[in-house]
Structures are given as structure tokens and as C-alpha cells.
Design a protein around this motif. Structure first.
Motif, PDB file in Angstrom:
ATOM      1  N   ARG A 222     -67.836   6.758  67.014  1.00 41.03           N
ATOM      2  CA  ARG A 222     -67.949   6.814  65.586  1.00 41.03           C
ATOM      3  C   ARG A 222     -69.588   6.951  65.471  1.00 41.03           C
ATOM      4  O   ARG A 222     -70.127   7.844  64.540  1.00 41.03           O
ATOM      5  CB  ARG A 222     -67.439   5.883  64.803  1.00 41.03           C
ATOM      6  N   ARG A 225     -70.886  10.215  66.572  1.00 41.10           N
ATOM      7  CA  ARG A 225     -70.657  11.216  65.678  1.00 41.10           C
ATOM      8  C   ARG A 225     -71.514  11.314  64.434  1.00 41.10           C
ATOM      9  O   ARG A 225     -72.007  12.315  63.838  1.00 41.10           O
ATOM     10  CB  ARG A 225     -69.169  11.110  65.135  1.00 41.10           C
ATOM     11  N   LEU A 410     -70.374  17.895  68.705  1.00 40.87           N
ATOM     12  CA  LEU A 410     -69.667  17.324  67.534  1.00 40.87           C
ATOM     13  C   LEU A 410     -68.150  17.516  67.448  1.00 40.87           C
ATOM     14  O   LEU A 410     -67.290  16.735  67.170  1.00 40.87           O
ATOM     15  CB  LEU A 410     -70.294  17.555  66.047  1.00 40.87           C
ATOM     16  N   GLU A 414     -65.229  14.977  68.103  1.00 37.09           N
ATOM     17  CA  GLU A 414     -64.172  14.804  66.911  1.00 37.09           C
ATOM     18  C   GLU A 414     -62.710  14.695  67.717  1.00 37.09           C
ATOM     19  O   GLU A 414     -61.947  13.924  67.454  1.00 37.09           O
ATOM     20  CB  GLU A 414     -64.233  15.693  65.929  1.00 37.09           C
TER      21      GLU A 414
END
Length: 645
Positions: A222, A225, A410, A414
């Protein structure tokens, strides 16, 4: 009395002392004037008028004449600690003032309403039946009144505009207060929502804390990200900025135009080289011709410097210098002077032509040099823009490639997070937590916007409250200015009314006192336009009402009155002007001359009427009238004056 005796007996604070030298027919005189009525008694041609004209002159009225057998004269009046003077000098038949400190600077008022001599303009106008309006209104500066009206009107307009602005501010204040109430309610609602979201987030975080076992890897994904998203946002901003700059640089290049200046510069350089050579040739020619012209001109103009061998004694040459022969200083042959002059003129014309050509070439060189510099500047600017465009294109390509790589990275991340959440029992709560974080961020943004809007509304309200606090002052000033404007607009009309009222009141009192039995009433009327407005065609009309022996009244005209009756009217008109224009406040004197047509009792009535309004009344009388008045007033006998008939 001598001057020393006068100094001992008179009160310097209230008794003017008048000293006269060489004025009118007076060689020397010193008199004092007590408050009240003073009669100047004497036969005709004993300089009663000279005394009064001297007094009128130092008061600020018409200038009296210098004594006919002298070139200078003066009048001096001492009152209290002040001394006033009038120094005169003859200028042909005229008298001019060489130095003066008058009792008053109001010359018009003094001439019209103080100096009531035989030549008084108002007395003359009444005798001639002329209109009195312009004379009675002459002291009024209508231009000044008009300027003041314009100034007051402009200020009133400005104040009206300001009041309109304040009215608009009051309406705006109501709107802002409503807006403030709405913003405060919205802000309270956002604050409440934030508190609830934060409480929910705290509960979820507590649950996740209890369930957290081996979630470090998920937290790292996370965090990664978030980092990638931040880099993507930064890269997108950079691309937008670079694209804008590239667009600007491209537009500047298009404005400059294509780079086709190499040939032009080469052509300019070739032209400049040719022009410099031409200028050098012309300069050489000028430098060669100038000494020749100078030498030959000097030989022709300066005959003494020409050697004797170059001169001739020929009689013809003496009579016609142009035929004189001169030995040429270059070849030695003898030539006529006229031939040399012709050649010199030709060379001078050639020299001037070469100088003109050189000036033209110089101007052309300057023009082409400036053109070349401008082309070179544009070339340098174009090259710099091209280099910058290439750099921007290169950097844009790199940034776009970076953005593509970050988007790919990304997307992969994800997918990994989504896969891990499917296997993680706490993934649902984490997803909700992420949503709550986004909602909290939105609410915090909304709170900031509402707070900013509320601060702006509060600041504008403060400014409006400050401005509205001016209203009482602005309204008060506006009332003052409006009143002053009305006062100025009505000033002339009020003065006209006052003149009419003063004359009618004083005229009736004089008629009652002097006993003109056949004259019932003499009254003044303002005519022309609305009586409440200033008009350009206003006039003052004199009306006469007579009565028959049987007591019947009828209207008559001024022309049918006797000279003494018209003289009375002229004096009363002047007195009305004296009162209406408040002349007594500045000049508490009235000087009355040429009243020989009145008997003693009528003179008494007139001067006492004047003394009701002026501190000093000085009038001339004949000895017999003075005797009948039986010493009722202070008097000055012309026999005491050092005079010449």
C-alpha cells in the motif's frame, strides 16, 4: 488749531485725524472728525469738495486730483494705532497713485455707497433716469458666486454618489449576513461529518490492530502504491508544464519566421564594404580639394597678402578688378583674376557636392549596419528557441516514458493488492478504511473551502461596517453643502430683495422727515422673471405716487420730480446699497457733498438719517445753512484751511 493743539484734545481711538497736502485746492490742512455728524461749512469754491474728496480717496474711493501748481500731493488719516495714506503724483493731466495704504480695499463699495459727491454714479443715474440695477449689484462678484456654486454642486454630487454606494453596501450587507449564516451551518455539518468519519476510522483501525498478524507485506504494497501515485501526479504536472512551454516556444519561433537571413547578411556585408570604400574615396577627394579652395580664396580675398609680382598697375585693372591679371601659383602663367574666381567657384561647388555625397553614404552605412544587427539578433534568438524546443521535446519524451512505466507498475501492484485482499479476512475492512480516508480528505478539503469563504465574508462585512460608520458624517456634510448651495443660489435674489426693502423703508422715512407734501410715496420694485430666481434681465424700477390738492393719489414718473427730489432719491438709493451690502461693517463713513439745493431742515433730516447707520457722517453746507443749524453738530470751517481759490 495747530497740529499740536489737535493732538492734545482729540481721542486717537475714535477720532480720525486727516492731514492733506497739495490736493484739489488745498495746500495744507489738518482736521479731526468726531464720531457722529460733521459739517464742512463754507462758501462755494472754498474747497469743501477738496476736503471730502481727500477723505474719500484715503478711505479707498476715487482718487482726488493733485493741486494744479504742484506735481505731488498726499492724504494721511490716523485712527487709533493705524495710519493710512495716499501719495499722489501728476501724470500729464491725470493723477496717479505712487503709494497707498487705504482704509479699505473695497473700492467699488466706497465709490458707490460711501462717496456721495456730485459725481456719485448712483446720484447721476437717478438724475438721468438710468437703470439702477447694475450699479446697485456691481459689488457682487457673480463669477465668484458661480464658481462657488459649481464647487458646491460637484461636492454635493460626490456626496450623493457616496451615499448611493453606502445604500448598495447596506443591501450587500444583508446578502453577506445570509451567506455567513449558510456557511456557518454548512461548516458545522462538515465538522460533524468529519468527527463521525474519524470515529469510524478509529474503530476500524482498532479492529485491524487486533487482527494484524503478518500484514507488514500488505502495508508495504500500500505504501508503494501511494508512492507511485504521487510520482504519477508529479510526472503529469511536469508534462503539462512542459507541453505549455513547448507551445509557447513554438509560437515564438513562428512569430520570428523562417531562418533565411544568411543570404541577406552576406548581401548587407557586401553593400557595407562597397559603401565604406566609396566613403573613403569621397573623403580623399574632399581632403584634396579643401586646401586648394582655401588657398585660392585667401589669395583672392586678402589683397595685401598677394605678392607684388601677382599684381598689376594697369589702369584698366584698377577700374575693373576682375580684369586684373594674377600669376598662377601652380604654373606661373598670368591669368585674369575673374578666371581664377570662376575656377575657385567651380571647385567649391565640386567640393560641396562631394561632401553631400559623403554624408549620404554615411547615413546609408548607419542604416545598413542597424539592419544587419537586427538580423543577427533575430538569428541568435531563433537559434536559442530552437535549442530550447529540442530540449523540451526530449524531456517530454522522457517524462511520457516514465509515466507509462509508472502506470504499468501501478497496475501490477493493484493486482497484487487485490489478490492479497481476497485471501486476507481483514481486506474488507481495509478497503472500507481506504474509502473512509478518501472521504475524510474530501471533507477536510470542503472544510477548508468553507472556512476560506467564511473568512472572506467576515472580512467584507467588516469593511462594509467600517464604511457604513461614515454615513452620519456624510449625511451631515451633504446637508451642510446642500444648504450652502441653496444659500449661494438665493444670495443674489436675497440681496435684490434686501436692496428693495431697504430703499423703500429709508425712502419713506426720509419723505416723512423732509416733508415733500405732494409726494405720497416713492418705492423701488424688482422686475424681470420669477421673483424667486436669479434672472439675467432683472431691473429695479422706481415708482412715484403723488397726490393732488384734493388728496387724490396718482402715479407719476421720476422725470417729473424736481432736481432736489431726484437728488434725495439718489442719496437714499446709495444709503440702501450701503445697508444691503453691509458697507458700514468695513467703512463706517458716509461722505455727502453737493447738497446746496436743500434747506437747513432737510439737510438735518438727511444727515441724521445717515447717522443712524454710519458712525461718521461728513457733509458740506453753505454758511447760512450752517448758521440755521445753530451749532447742532461738529463743524469744520473752510476758513481754517490753508487753501487757494
Amino acid at each position: 488749531m495747530t497740529e499740536q493743539e489737535i493732538d492734545q484734545v482729540y481721542d486717537t481711538e475714535t477720532t480720525p485725524r486727516l492731514r492733506i497736502r497739495n490736493v484739489g485746492g488745498i495746500s495744507a490742512a489738518t482736521v479731526t472728525l468726531e464720531p457722529g455728524i460733521t459739517l464742512v461749512a463754507g462758501r462755494n469754491a472754498t474747497n469743501k469738495s477738496s476736503l471730502l474728496r481727500s477723505l474719500a480717496g484715503v478711505l479707498g474711493g476715487p482718487v482726488p486730483p493733485v493741486k494744479s501748481d504742484t506735481d505731488t500731493g498726499f492724504v494721511e488719516m490716523t485712527l487709533g494705532s493705524e495710519t493710512y495714506h495716499l501719495e499722489l503724483a501728476r501724470n500729464g493731466r491725470e493723477t496717479r497713485v505712487t503709494s497707498a495704504k487705504s482704509y479699505s480695499e473695497a473700492a467699488k463699495r466706497c465709490e458707490l455707497f460711501v462717496t456721495l459727491t456730485e459725481t456719485n454714479p448712483i446720484r447721476q443715474a437717478v438724475l438721468a433716469g438710468d437703470d439702477l440695477y447694475d450699479l446697485l449689484m456691481r459689488p457682487v462678484d457673480t463669477d465668484e458666486i458661480a464658481a462657488e456654486i459649481r464647487r458646491l454642486q460637484a461636492e454635493k454630487d460626490r456626496l450623493d454618489d457616496r451615499l448611493d454606494e453606502l445604500d448598495a453596501m447596506e443591501a450587500r450587507r444583508s446578502e453577506l449576513r445570509e451567506r455567513r449564516t449558510t456557511l456557518e451551518a454548512d461548516l458545522d455539518e462538515v465538522e460533524t461529518g468529519l468527527d463521525r468519519k474519524r470515529e469510524t476510522v478509529a474503530d476500524i483501525e482498532a479492529d485491524l490492530e487486533r487482527q494484524s498478524d503478518g500484514t507488514e507485506e500488505s502495508d508495504e504494497r500500500r505504501a508503494e502504491r501511494t508512492r507511485i501515485r504521487n510520482r504519477l501526479e508529479t510526472t503529469a504536472d511536469a508534462i503539462t508544464s512542459l507541453e505549455a512551454e513547448l507551445e509557447t516556444v513554438t509560437a515564438e519561433l513562428e512569430e520570428i519566421g523562417p531562418d533565411d537571413t544568411d543570404t541577406t547578411v552576406a548581401e548587407l556585408e557586401a553593400d557595407l564594404e562597397t559603401l565604406h570604400q566609396r566613403k573613403q574615396e569621397l573623403t580623399s577627394t574632399v581632403n584634396a580639394l579643401a586646401p586648394l579652395v582655401e588657398l585660392n580664396t585667401r589669395l583672392l580675398d586678402d589683397g595685401q597678402r598677394v605678392p607684388e609680382a601677382l599684381k598689376t598697375d594697369d589702369i584698366t585693372a584698377d577700374l575693373d578688378p576682375s580684369t586684373r591679371t594674377v600669376s598662377c601659383w601652380t604654373c606661373g602663367s598670368s591669368v585674369e583674376r575673374s578666371q581664377i574666381e570662376t575656377q575657385v567657384e567651380a571647385v567649391q561647388e565640386l567640393l560641396q557636392d562631394k561632401r553631400n555625397q559623403r554624408d549620404t553614404v554615411t547615413e546609408r552605412i548607419q542604416l545598413l549596419t542597424e539592419r544587419k544587427r537586427e538580423i543577427e539578433r533575430q538569428r541568435a534568438e531563433r537559434e536559442e528557441l530552437r535549442e530550447r524546443r529540442a530540449e523540451l521535446r526530449q524531456e517530454l519524451a522522457e517524462r511520457r516514458e516514465t509515466r507509462s512505466e509508472l502506470e504499468t507498475e501501478l497496475a501490477e501492484l493493484e493486482q497484487e493488492i487485490e489478490a492479497s485482499q481476497t485471501d486476507d479476512p481483514a481486506s474488507g475492512q481495509e478497503a472500507k478504511l481506504s474509502e473512509y480516508y478518501d472521504e475524510i480528505t474530501d471533507l477536510e478539503y470542503e472544510r477548508g473551502r468553507l472556512t476560506t469563504d467564511l473568512d472572506d465574508v467576515e472580512a467584507e462585512l467588516d469593511d462594509i461596517e467600517t464604511a457604513l460608520s461614515e454615513r452620519p458624517t456624510v449625511e451631515s456634510r451633504r446637508e451642510t453643502v446642500a444648504a450652502a448651495l441653496t444659500d449661494q443660489r438665493e444670495r443674489i435674489v436675497r440681496l435684490e430683495r434686501d436692496l428693495v426693502d431697504r430703499f423703500n423703508e429709508e425712502m419713506q422715512a426720509v419723505l416723512d422727515t423732509l416733508g415733500y407734501g405732494a409726494v405720497e410715496r416713492i418705492w423701488l420694485e424688482r422686475r424681470g422673471g420669477d421673483t424667486d430666481e436669479v434672472t439675467a434681465d432683472a431691473t429695479f424700477d422706481l415708482h412715484v405716487v403723488r397726490s393732488t390738492d384734493e388728496g387724490a393719489a396718482y402715479d407719476d414718473t421720476i422725470e417729473n420730480l424736481s432736481k432736489s427730489e431726484r437728488e434725495v432719491i439718489g442719496l437714499v438709493v446709495s444709503l440702501a446699497g450701503y445697508l444691503a451690502h453691509d458697507v458700514g461693517e468695513e467703512i463706517p463713513f458716509i461722505v455727502v457733498d453737493a447738497v446746496e439745493m436743500f434747506d437747513a431742515e432737510r439737510i438735518r433730516g438727511l444727515v441724521e438719517q445717515f447717522s443712524d447707520h454710519a458712525e461718521y457722517v461728513i457733509a458740506t453746507v453753505l454758511p447760512e445753512e450752517h448758521e440755521r443749524l445753530n451749532g447742532a453738530y461738529d463743524s469744520i470751517s473752510t476758513a481754517t484751511l490753508d487753501t487757494e481759490d
